[in-house]
Design a protein around this motif. Structure first.
Motif, PDB file in Angstrom:
ATOM      1  N   GLN A   7     -51.149  16.160 -30.777  1.00 53.53           N
ATOM      2  CA  GLN A   7     -50.808  17.319 -29.944  1.00 53.53           C
ATOM      3  C   GLN A   7     -49.310  17.586 -29.925  1.00 53.53           C
ATOM      4  O   GLN A   7     -48.877  18.718 -29.692  1.00 53.53           O
ATOM      5  CB  GLN A   7     -51.309  17.100 -28.519  1.00 53.53           C
ATOM      6  N   LEU A   8     -48.526  16.539 -30.156  1.00 55.18           N
ATOM      7  CA  LEU A   8     -47.068  16.670 -30.124  1.00 55.18           C
ATOM      8  C   LEU A   8     -46.482  16.990 -31.487  1.00 55.18           C
ATOM      9  O   LEU A   8     -45.286  17.233 -31.603  1.00 55.18           O
ATOM     10  CB  LEU A   8     -46.445  15.367 -29.594  1.00 55.18           C
ATOM     11  N   GLY A   9     -47.309  16.951 -32.516  1.00 49.66           N
ATOM     12  CA  GLY A   9     -46.821  17.241 -33.857  1.00 49.66           C
ATOM     13  C   GLY A   9     -45.991  16.126 -34.447  1.00 49.66           C
ATOM     14  O   GLY A   9     -45.009  16.380 -35.159  1.00 49.66           O
ATOM     15  N   LEU A  65     -56.296   9.448 -23.301  1.00 51.41           N
ATOM     16  CA  LEU A  65     -55.858   9.853 -24.638  1.00 51.41           C
ATOM     17  C   LEU A  65     -55.451   8.628 -25.440  1.00 51.41           C
ATOM     18  O   LEU A  65     -54.792   7.729 -24.926  1.00 51.41           O
ATOM     19  CB  LEU A  65     -54.658  10.810 -24.542  1.00 51.41           C
ATOM     20  N   THR A  66     -55.834   8.595 -26.703  1.00 52.94           N
ATOM     21  CA  THR A  66     -55.355   7.541 -27.590  1.00 52.94           C
ATOM     22  C   THR A  66     -53.967   7.928 -28.076  1.00 52.94           C
ATOM     23  O   THR A  66     -53.535   9.092 -27.943  1.00 52.94           O
ATOM     24  CB  THR A  66     -56.272   7.360 -28.802  1.00 52.94           C
ATOM     25  N   VAL A  67     -53.268   6.967 -28.666  1.00 53.43           N
ATOM     26  CA  VAL A  67     -51.938   7.241 -29.212  1.00 53.43           C
ATOM     27  C   VAL A  67     -52.015   8.353 -30.259  1.00 53.43           C
ATOM     28  O   VAL A  67     -51.208   9.296 -30.259  1.00 53.43           O
ATOM     29  CB  VAL A  67     -51.340   5.961 -29.826  1.00 53.43           C
ATOM     30  N   ASP A  68     -52.978   8.248 -31.150  1.00 56.36           N
ATOM     31  CA  ASP A  68     -53.099   9.248 -32.215  1.00 56.36           C
ATOM     32  C   ASP A  68     -53.464  10.626 -31.678  1.00 56.36           C
ATOM     33  O   ASP A  68     -52.966  11.646 -32.179  1.00 56.36           O
ATOM     34  CB  ASP A  68     -54.149   8.804 -33.244  1.00 56.36           C
ATOM     35  N   GLN A 122     -41.472  19.478 -28.392  1.00 57.19           N
ATOM     36  CA  GLN A 122     -42.350  18.316 -28.215  1.00 57.19           C
ATOM     37  C   GLN A 122     -42.363  17.850 -26.762  1.00 57.19           C
ATOM     38  O   GLN A 122     -43.387  17.390 -26.259  1.00 57.19           O
ATOM     39  CB  GLN A 122     -41.900  17.188 -29.143  1.00 57.19           C
ATOM     40  N   SER A 123     -41.230  17.985 -26.079  1.00 54.69           N
ATOM     41  CA  SER A 123     -41.172  17.610 -24.665  1.00 54.69           C
ATOM     42  C   SER A 123     -42.088  18.508 -23.836  1.00 54.69           C
ATOM     43  O   SER A 123     -42.803  18.034 -22.944  1.00 54.69           O
ATOM     44  CB  SER A 123     -39.736  17.709 -24.149  1.00 54.69           C
ATOM     45  N   ALA A 153     -49.746  18.053 -22.215  1.00 51.22           N
ATOM     46  CA  ALA A 153     -50.807  17.110 -22.570  1.00 51.22           C
ATOM     47  C   ALA A 153     -51.063  16.087 -21.470  1.00 51.22           C
ATOM     48  O   ALA A 153     -52.209  15.704 -21.216  1.00 51.22           O
ATOM     49  CB  ALA A 153     -50.460  16.396 -23.878  1.00 51.22           C
ATOM     50  N   LEU A 154     -49.986  15.639 -20.804  1.00 52.65           N
ATOM     51  CA  LEU A 154     -50.115  14.601 -19.782  1.00 52.65           C
ATOM     52  C   LEU A 154     -50.091  15.152 -18.363  1.00 52.65           C
ATOM     53  O   LEU A 154     -50.198  14.392 -17.401  1.00 52.65           O
ATOM     54  CB  LEU A 154     -48.994  13.562 -19.948  1.00 52.65           C
TER      55      LEU A 154
END
Length: 234
Positions: free
Chosen positions: A103-105, A95-98, A126-127, A133-134
Motif C-alpha cells: 500500500q505504501l509503494g 496487516l502483514t508487513v508485505d 508514503q507518509s 492504511a493504519l
C-alpha cells in the motif's frame, strides 16, 4: 548514521485483562482456548500458558496473538493495549508487513527495517499513505515514527526565529497539508511573540526561551509541541 540499527520489538502490547474478559464472555475455560489453538492453528499451547497470558506473566508472540484472537472470536486489536509503534498499529489493523508495504509503494524488507528501527524514512506521499492504511492521526504518526523530538526542535526554532523558513521542514515531518502547516506556524509564532512581550509567561529564564538544555528547556519544547497540536486542531 545508521537509521536501521534500532531496537526490535518482539511482542505487541498485550492486553491481558481483555483476553480473560473475552474468554469468560464466551463461557470458555483456559483449556478450551488451548484446545482451540491446537485444533484450529496447530499451536501447542498449554492451558497454563493461556492462564499466564491472562495474568500478564507471559506475552503471546505475533502468530499466537492472531490465533488467540481467532479462538476468542475477536480482532487482534481487541487484545492489544493502546498502540504506540508502527508494528503495534499494523498488528491492530491485521496487516502483514508485505500487505502494508504494498500500500505504501515500497518493498517489504524496506518497510520492515523502518518498523524495527522505529525510524520512518518514507517520503511525504508514503507518509500520507501510511496514515490512511493504519488510521493514524498526525500526532500518532509522529509518535509511531519516532519524530517527536525532531518536530520539537523545528517548532522551537520556528517560534523563536523566522517561522517562514520552517514551513517546508515541518511539512516533511508532519503529515499535514503544507498550507495548513503554514497557517499553524504563523499563528504559533504570533502567539508566542505576543506572550513573550507582554508577560514572559512562557518562560522564566533566557535558557528556557531558547529551549536549549536542562529541565527548563525540555519543558519549553513540550509546551510548544502541545500548542502546535492544539492550534492545528489535532
Amino acid at each position: 548514521m545508521d537509521f536501521y540499527g534500532g531496537p526490535v520489538h518482539p511482542t505487541p502490547p498485550f492486553n491481558a485483562p481483555a483476553a480473560r474478559r473475552l474468554r469468560e464472555a464466551l463461557g470458555m475455560a483456559p483449556g478450551h482456548v488451548a484446545y482451540g489453538l491446537a485444533a484450529q492453528y496447530g499451536l501447542r499451547i498449554s492451558a497454563e500458558t493461556v492462564i499466564a497470558w491472562e495474568r500478564g506473566a507471559a506475552i503471546p508472540a505475533e502468530r499466537e496473538l492472531t490465533a488467540l484472537a481467532g479462538v476468542l472470536w475477536c480482532a487482534p486489536g481487541e487484545l492489544l493495549a493502546a498502540a504506540t509503534t508502527l508494528r503495534e498499529h499494523r498488528l491492530a489493523r491485521e496487516l502483514t508487513v508485505d500487505d502494508l508495504a504494498r500500500q505504501l509503494g515500497m518493498t517489504g524488507s524496506s518497510y520492515l527495517r523502518m518498523e524495527e528501527s522505529g525510524r520512518w524514512r518514507g517520503n511525504e506521499k508514503q507518509s500520507a499513505a501510511l496514515c490512511r492504511a493504519l488510521g493514524l492521526t498526525a500526532a500518532q504518526f509522529l509518535t509511531a515514527t519516532g519524530r517527536d523530538a525532531e518536530l520539537a526542535d523545528l517548532l522551537n526554532s520556528a517560534v523563536t526565529t523566522r517561522w517562514q523558513a520552517y514551513v517546508r521542514p515541518v511539512a516533511k515531518v508532519v503529515p499535514m497539508d503544507r498550507a495548513r502547516v503554514q497557517d499553524v506556524l504563523e499563528q504559533l509564532h504570533t502567539d508566542y511573540q505576543a506572550l513573550m512581550v507582554s508577560t514572559l509567561s512562557w518562560s522564566s529564564t533566557g535558557q528556557e526561551r531558547t529551549g536549549s538544555t536542562g529541565d527548563a528547556g525540555r519543558a519549553f519544547l513540550s509546551r510548544v509541541v502541545e500548542q502546535f497540536w492544539r492550534t492545528a486542531g489535532v
